[in-house]
Each structure stands twice: as C-alpha cells, then as structure tokens.
Design an enzyme around this catalytic site. Sequence first.
Site, PDB file in Angstrom:
ATOM      1  N   LYS A  68      50.319  53.602  36.310  1.00  0.00           N
ATOM      2  CA  LYS A  68      51.267  52.288  36.944  1.00  0.00           C
ATOM      3  C   LYS A  68      52.593  52.272  36.131  1.00  0.00           C
ATOM      4  CE  LYS A  68      47.420  49.319  39.156  1.00  0.00           C
ATOM      5  NZ  LYS A  68      46.385  48.271  38.904  1.00  0.00           N
ATOM      6  N   ASP A 101      49.487  42.930  42.200  1.00  0.00           N
ATOM      7  CA  ASP A 101      48.376  42.483  41.473  1.00  0.00           C
ATOM      8  C   ASP A 101      48.578  41.282  40.713  1.00  0.00           C
ATOM      9  OD1 ASP A 101      46.865  44.948  41.286  1.00  0.00           O
ATOM     10  OD2 ASP A 101      47.471  45.382  39.277  1.00  0.00           O
TER      11      ASP A 101
END
Length: 273
Positions: A68, A101
Amino acid sequence: MQPKRAGVIGWPIEHSLSPPMHNAAFRALGMDDWLYDKNAIPSDILAKSIKEFMRHGYIGLNVTIPFKQEVAKLTRPDDIVKRVGAANTLILPRNASTNTDVPGFIDDLKANGMIPAEMKVVLLGAGGAARAALYGLVQEGAAVAVVNRTPAKAFAMIRDMELEASVKTHDEAAAWQPDLIVNATSVGMQPDIDQSPWRDDRPLPDKAIIYDMVYRPIKTKLMQAAEAQGLKAIGGLGMLVRQGAKSFEIWTEREAPIDVMFDAVRTALEDKN
Ligand code: ATR
C-alpha cells in the site's frame, strides 16, 4: 470479446475476499464483460508488474499488504494518498492512485448511524489502517485521541500527517469518555483470536460504541467484551465492503450493489472458516 479487467495485488493474496465481492457485483449488474482476479506479486517485481497490468489493459487494481505504501510512490497519488501515505486503489489507464479505505470507513460509520463530527473517538493503533482512519475522522471534524502500544509512533503519525489529535494512555482515553473506540491494530485477528487491543483488566468506557476493523473472526474478542458490557460492537466487514464499493464505482462509473457485495463477502468468509 476482450474482458474488462480489474484485480487485487498483494503477497500473500490467497485469502483475499475482494475477488468474490467484486465478481458478485459484476454478475448482479449484468456486467458480464468484467473480470476481477487475484494476483500474488513478489515485492521485487512490483513496479514491473504494474506496467504489465497496464499493458494488458487492466482498468483498476486494489492493493493490499505489503504494497500500500510502495504503490503510492509508483503512481500519481491523489491528496488522500499523499496525506495517508498509502493507496489501496489504482486507476491504471491514468496511472493514478487513491485510498478508498478512508471514505469506506467514514461511510460505514455513517451507515451505522454515527455522526463523526459530533464524536470523541479513541483510535487504537498507529499503522497504515490507523492513518486512514485518523485522516477520515479529523476531516469529518471528530475529536481524536490515539492510543498505541508504542506512543512515539502515535506522535510521529500525527506530526507527519499534520493533523489535530492527541495521544493518550488507555486510562486517560477511558477517563476522556469517548463516544467511539476504533481498533485499527491487527490485535485479535486470526489466528490470535484470544487477544484484545483493550486491556483485559480494564472495563471499556461506559457509553462507547466499539468499532473493530478486524473482520476475521467476524466477532473479535474486543467485540465480545463490548457486548458483554452491553455496548454496541461493529466489526470490520462493513468497511471492507464499502472500500470495495468505492473502488468499484471509480472503475466502472456504476453504483455498487452494496447488499450483493455484503452477501458475497459473508458467504466467502463462511466457506473459508
Ligand atoms: P497496518 O498497516 O495493518 O495498520 P502496521 O502498520 O504493522 O499494520 O501497524 C500495526 C499496529 O498494530 C500498530 O499500531 C502496532 O503497534 P506498535 O506501533 O506499537 O507496533 C499495533 N500492534 C500490533 N501488534 C500489537 C500488540 N500485540 N499489542 C498492541 N499493539 C499491537
């Protein structure tokens, strides 16, 4: 007909719930030309792999552990990615990245009837998941106190992200009487299901809602303790689905069928457990 491709990259990737979730959404909307696959990528060929996905016409990728942070540097990050320092969604034709997210988490709080702007929130953790939560909560206007095993990391996170938040001990956090406690650590995740990020010898604060980002197991030890105390406990499934839904909408420009995605994830979890 050439399929429209999307997928998830990570290492390991075996247990990802994203393929069943997205493929169920494509099927539900009759998008038979779309395909979502999972790809285990060794870290030394990450950059090369992203170019390869582009060359093969992939429209989007989700990104999970351990890439990420790294993909944020390999793509054109949007403002959220720049602040959080991590991306979970790539839009390959534009070589762009975003982090769903953040809106996925905030959407899920709101779907559960919460108004972050009016809440005092204790955030447990200072890793990648915590950074996404912190950014979303502060943007929404919540008052946030971070509790972390290593307080120095909590201070560093707040400073690096240039956000308004405090750092507290467990006891200080409890005395602050938060409305919401968010677990953004990995504590309690399978296989360590007997662990809790809240100390066993301390009750949870009286009025707090407990939100555990962990979704394996569906009901964590922290959630069980909350319910035993008569508190509302919410697991991480909603955030998982809503971050996926945001990615889906970015790639396809169609409204994501949230209920279908929830069902697919629940079924996949039951099959695997
Ligand atoms: P992620 O990207 O999933 O958030 P991470 O960056 O490794 O993962 O962060 C893990 C978080 O869980 C950290 O806040 C970590 O605390 P430290 O900063 O002190 O390392 C926390 N964590 C992990 N294991 C823990 C444990 N056994 N007890 C308490 N906190 C723990």
